[in-house]
Structure formats: C-alpha cells, structure tokens
Enzyme design. Sequence first.
Site, PDB file in Angstrom:
ATOM      1  N   THR A 202       0.803  -1.220   0.000  1.00  0.00           N
ATOM      2  CA  THR A 202       0.000   0.000   0.000  1.00  0.00           C
ATOM      3  C   THR A 202       0.834   1.267   0.000  1.00  0.00           C
ATOM      4  OG1 THR A 202      -1.656  -1.175   1.326  1.00  0.00           O
ATOM      5  CG2 THR A 202      -1.843   1.219   1.250  1.00  0.00           C
ATOM      6  N   ARG A 230     -10.556 -11.185  -2.372  1.00  0.00           N
ATOM      7  CA  ARG A 230     -10.331 -10.461  -1.122  1.00  0.00           C
ATOM      8  C   ARG A 230     -10.121  -8.977  -1.395  1.00  0.00           C
ATOM      9  NH1 ARG A 230      -6.062  -7.069   1.316  1.00  0.00           N
ATOM     10  NH2 ARG A 230      -6.338  -7.251   3.577  1.00  0.00           N
ATOM     11  N   VAL A 231     -10.784  -8.147  -0.615  1.00  0.00           N
ATOM     12  CA  VAL A 231     -10.605  -6.700  -0.660  1.00  0.00           C
ATOM     13  C   VAL A 231     -10.311  -6.223   0.754  1.00  0.00           C
ATOM     14  CG1 VAL A 231     -11.710  -4.475  -1.102  1.00  0.00           C
ATOM     15  CG2 VAL A 231     -12.099  -6.394  -2.669  1.00  0.00           C
ATOM     16  N   GLY A 232      -9.299  -5.413   0.912  1.00  0.00           N
ATOM     17  CA  GLY A 232      -8.932  -4.886   2.218  1.00  0.00           C
ATOM     18  C   GLY A 232      -9.530  -3.524   2.479  1.00  0.00           C
ATOM     19  N   ASP A 233      -8.843  -2.743   3.279  1.00  0.00           N
ATOM     20  CA  ASP A 233      -9.367  -1.453   3.716  1.00  0.00           C
ATOM     21  C   ASP A 233      -9.155  -0.328   2.710  1.00  0.00           C
ATOM     22  OD1 ASP A 233      -6.569  -1.882   4.397  1.00  0.00           O
ATOM     23  OD2 ASP A 233      -6.634   0.099   5.329  1.00  0.00           O
ATOM     24  N   THR A 253      -2.351   1.769   6.669  1.00  0.00           N
ATOM     25  CA  THR A 253      -1.606   0.698   6.016  1.00  0.00           C
ATOM     26  C   THR A 253      -1.500  -0.449   7.008  1.00  0.00           C
ATOM     27  OG1 THR A 253       0.437   0.140   4.812  1.00  0.00           O
ATOM     28  CG2 THR A 253       0.665   1.555   6.733  1.00  0.00           C
ATOM     29  N   GLY A 256      -5.522  -4.953   6.625  1.00  0.00           N
ATOM     30  CA  GLY A 256      -6.750  -4.248   6.306  1.00  0.00           C
ATOM     31  C   GLY A 256      -7.966  -4.717   7.057  1.00  0.00           C
TER      32      GLY A 256
END
Length: 343
Positions: A202, A230-233, A253, A256
């Site tokens: 990130t 998958r998707v993080g923050d 960072t 997430g």
Amino acid sequence: MLHRRKFIQLSSLGAGSLIASKSFGIKFKNNKVIKPVVAATWNTGIAANIDAWKILSNGGRALDAVEKGVMVTESSINCCVGLGANPDRDGYVTLDASIMDEFGNAGAVAAIERIKHPISVARKVMENTPHVLLVGEGAQQFAVSQGFPLESKSLSPEAELEYKEWLKTSQYKPKINIEQTGTNPTAFAPLKLSNGDWNHDTIGMIAIDAAGNLSGSCTTSGMAFKMRGRVGDSPLIGSGLFVDNEIGAAVSTGLGEEVIKTAGTHTVVEYMRHGYPPEEACKAAIQRVIKRNSIEKAKTFQVAYIAINKQGIVGGYAIQKGFNYAVYSNEINNKLIDSKYLY
C-alpha cells in the site's frame, strides 16, 4: 470514549500550541498554519511526494497532488503496488484504490485487473458517476469506457518467480511491516527483507494545499497471495482513507481486516475533531485496534496510520516498530519519519 478530563486537556491545547512530532524538530506557534504539506506512507512515499510537491508548490489543488503522487508508485514494475505486484493465490493481480477531495466527494475501485492507474479510475468514479465504489469486471469496463487501456495479463518476472515459490507450500502467512522497502527510497527495484519476503502492498497519501484544502488517496495490490476476491481497507472510505476538510485527513496501512473492523481512518479524524493532535489521534485509533484483540494477537500483525490536520501538522502511529512515512513541505524537505509505536 473520551474521558472528560482527557478531552479538556486536549482541547485546551488549541491549534496554535500544537507541536509537531519531535522527529520534525519544528514547533508551530502563534496559530501559524503550515501549508502546503504532503505526506505518504512508507519510504516509497519519498518518490511519490516529489511529484505531488510539484503540484502543491505551484499553488495546485491537493486532489491533483495526491492523485499524481501515488501514480508514481503505481507505475513501478515490481512486487509492490501496481500491476507488477504479487498476485492473489489464483495468479491474478487485482488492485484497489480510493480518493477523496475537500468537498467530501469520494471514488474507489476494488479488485480491478489490467489497469495501470487504479487511482485515476477511482477519481473518474468520483467525478463521472453517482457511485462511490466499483468492483471487479464492472470497474474494468468503466475504466475502458473512460479511455484507460487494458494492460497485459502477464505477471512481472519478479512476481512470477515469487508466485512459483509460494505455490510450493501455498501457505498464507502475512508478515509484519512487509510493506516497508529497502534503504534506497527512490529505488523501485524489488527488494527482499531479511526474512526473505518481498515487500508489497500500500501507499497512502494526504495533503493540504496553499488554499488550505485537504485531499487524500490510497492505492494497493492488496496482500500477496490473498484469496481470490479479497478486498482490504484501502478502497473503503472511512477505513483506508478519510478526509474531512474542516478537521483533517488520514490514511492507513497494514492488516486491512483490522482497519475495517474499527473504521480506522474515520476514527482518527473523529479523534482530531475532539482536539487530539494528529499523532495522538493515530495512537488512540491504534489502541482501538488493540482493544478488540488480545495483546498477544496484536503483536502478530501491523496496523499504522498517518494523519494531517488543518494546521498542516502531520503525525503517525503504529502497532509495531518499523513503520515510517515521508513528509514534504517548505519546512520539511521530503523527510522520512520513523513512526512511534506501541510494541
């Protein structure tokens, strides 16, 4: 919650008496506002800040600066951010990005493939659609409709080697501070850490321009070898990025999932709304992450925040030692700051 005594103590500081992190060696007094300023996570932020500063130092808008800044990192072909990054466990590189301006407008894309600059697509989502977040195939279709070319499906040579190595065990074990790069802040060649893991993930950027307006951006390839989808923050407004032009801005960072569960950057900005300086706001948000985990568990992952307030003061805080961020202003010439941390 804020204890009454703590809130009164912090509120009594006032904007004019806030002091920047000791790492900066600069005191802000007499209500002096420091602007423009740009800050970015990790030492890849050094190179990203240079392009952002070109815009800010010429009176440009913070929104333009935070877009152009992180595009530098997106353009790097390595195992970090961008199309050269390590893939998911099925061998696909998927990218996430978000951007937010001084009016509270926001745009984001998630799990987008074969697009070199997801941050610019996120801005198009903000400016050219009624939506905030587009994902997957739909995000790619929108990008193409806006004139973004489709890039190659192939992995970068470095990422392909790492992927083949990972397939031998197929173990998913994220490492603390894996985002951190080597000692040369302007080198984008992939560098291995001492434990043999590649850097990745990130870059988040926040800025205040000469007009006193705030904006922020965040772009990522996500965790290497993550589950497909998958998707993080990073593309989630209020988690990976939040901007309130009356108060300040923050980016995150690290892991997430933990940021999402505490609405991390929104939490940071809300602490600043209650009078906390940026560093203390980041620390308080980190403590919220710790609170919902055991100390033993919290020591196994990293979460870090950086924030900027309307006075142009920047601060950061992390769970673990090893996080750093770059700051560029007329007073601070693109300096890399080692963040304070709990453990």
